[in-house]
Scaffold this active site. Structure first.
Site: not given
Length: 364
Positions: A175, A269, A59
């Protein structure tokens, strides 16, 4: 005055890697409270995909590593988690922006970890959630405010001047962000086309999202069916597309955005690239943009942007209080009174990529 020997339980990692492997739960002593710091008793904290990416080291925002004094050793470690809410229990003598009893959330990701029972942080690294904004809401509601609902808010506000009756189309509709888009759009009179991954319990999920305010809910497999194609092609006001998946599903979704519309990617994702055929660029003038909530928060240094942040939070929390917005379903575990072994098991289950549901920790 700080009580000597104050202890905290925290989920920490000393190196990046697989969250289930590198995270460990430790009991440690808190350092002395400095004049510019506050002590926060954490109330609740969710587990987000970005938290797991951060632990993996993939990240862009890295966690902050500090010395953590356990009974056996001093660890150079980072506390996991970036989102959550806590109650201020002590303040340093030079602190004026925060009061004891305030509920606070981290200002930015990476400044301090939230998967802990207590923490000491710089007063400038937290934002107060006023009592009148959070009245009647649970710690979990406030803990899950900053990322998913605010991402949905900015997606709907920042990329087109949407009018009542306009459509947006999104994948990953079940989501956290997807559910937030549905509810915010519904409250503002904006219609949603929602694409979810095909599954045996599809009809149940369709009913669930429709109850939140979704107008159309289809699976990625149904997106290629002639009847669905005909229905979606008949709409000429699909102004925006929201993508958190990537790959082929995103390509199919983009085809239904109306001329001059915009595809906004806020996640990936599937870890597959976002592709767009030349025809959509030339003949429909579709634009492709990206959005990252952390970048938006980092831009809030000016008074105008900080006022916009406060307005956004107040608006979302107001919808929560009125029953027009609900936090996504959570699998909640308490680690406040858990032993280190039990807490370790709880954390390990919660940070699995295959957990199947969104997890959150409560601490008080």
């Amino acid at each position: 005055m700080q009580v000597r020997g104050m202890q905290a339980l925290a989920a920490v990692y000393t190196e990046t890697g697989d969250p289930q492997s590198v995270l460990r739960v430790v009991r440690h002593s808190l350092p002395p409270l400095l004049d510019t710091q506050v002590m926060v008793q954490m109330l609740a904290s969710p587990v987000n995909p970005s938290d797991l990416n951060q632990i993996e080291g993939t990240y862009p925002v890295r966690g902050t590593f500090n010395n953590i004094n356990t009974s056996g050793a001093v660890l150079q470690a980072c506390v996991g988690g970036n989102e959550g809410v806590g109650r201020v229990t002590q303040i340093g003598q030079d602190v004026h922006n925060v009061q004891v009893g305030d509920w606070v959330v981290p200002q930015r990701a990476g400044e301090f970890g939230t998967w802990c029972t207590r923490t000491i942080v710089d007063a400038q690294s937290v934002s107060v959630v006023p009592e009148e904004w959070r009245s009647g809401l649970s710690p979990l509601d406030i803990a899950c405010l900053k990322v998913n609902p605010c991402t949905a808010y900015r997606l709907l506000r920042d990329f087109a001047d949407l009018k009542k009756g306009d459509y947006v189309i999104q994948n990953g509709a079940n989501s956290g962000v997807g559910r937030a888009v549905i509810q915010l759009a519904h409250s503002w009179g904006i219609r949603t086309i929602n694409v979810v991954r095909d599954r045996p319990e599809l009809h149940e999920l369709q009913r669930e999202l429709t109850a939140l305010g979704a107008d159309i809910v289809v699976s990625d497999k149904q997106l290629t069916a002639d009847s669905v194609k005909q229905q979606l092609r008949s709409l000429n006001n699909v102004r925006l597309g929201f993508n958190c998946v990537g790959g082929r599903t995103t390509l199919q979704l983009t085809k239904y955005i109306s001329e001059g519309g915009t595809l906004v990617t806020y996640g990936g994702m599937s870890r597959q690239p976002v592709t767009m055929p030349t025809s959509l660029l030339l003949f429909k003038d579709i634009a492709a943009r990206g959005f990252w909530m952390n970048r938006w928060y980092n831009s809030c240094s000016s008074l105008a942007m900080d006022a916009e942040r406060q307005s956004m939070w107040k608006s979302i929390l107001g919808l929560m209080r009125s029953g027009q917005f609900v936090t996504q379903p959570l699998s909640v575990s308490s680690i406040d009174e858990a032993s280190e072994d039990d807490a370790q098991r709880i954390v390990r289950d919660a940070v699995s990529w295959t957990a199947g549901s969104k997890h959150a920790f409560v601490f008080a």
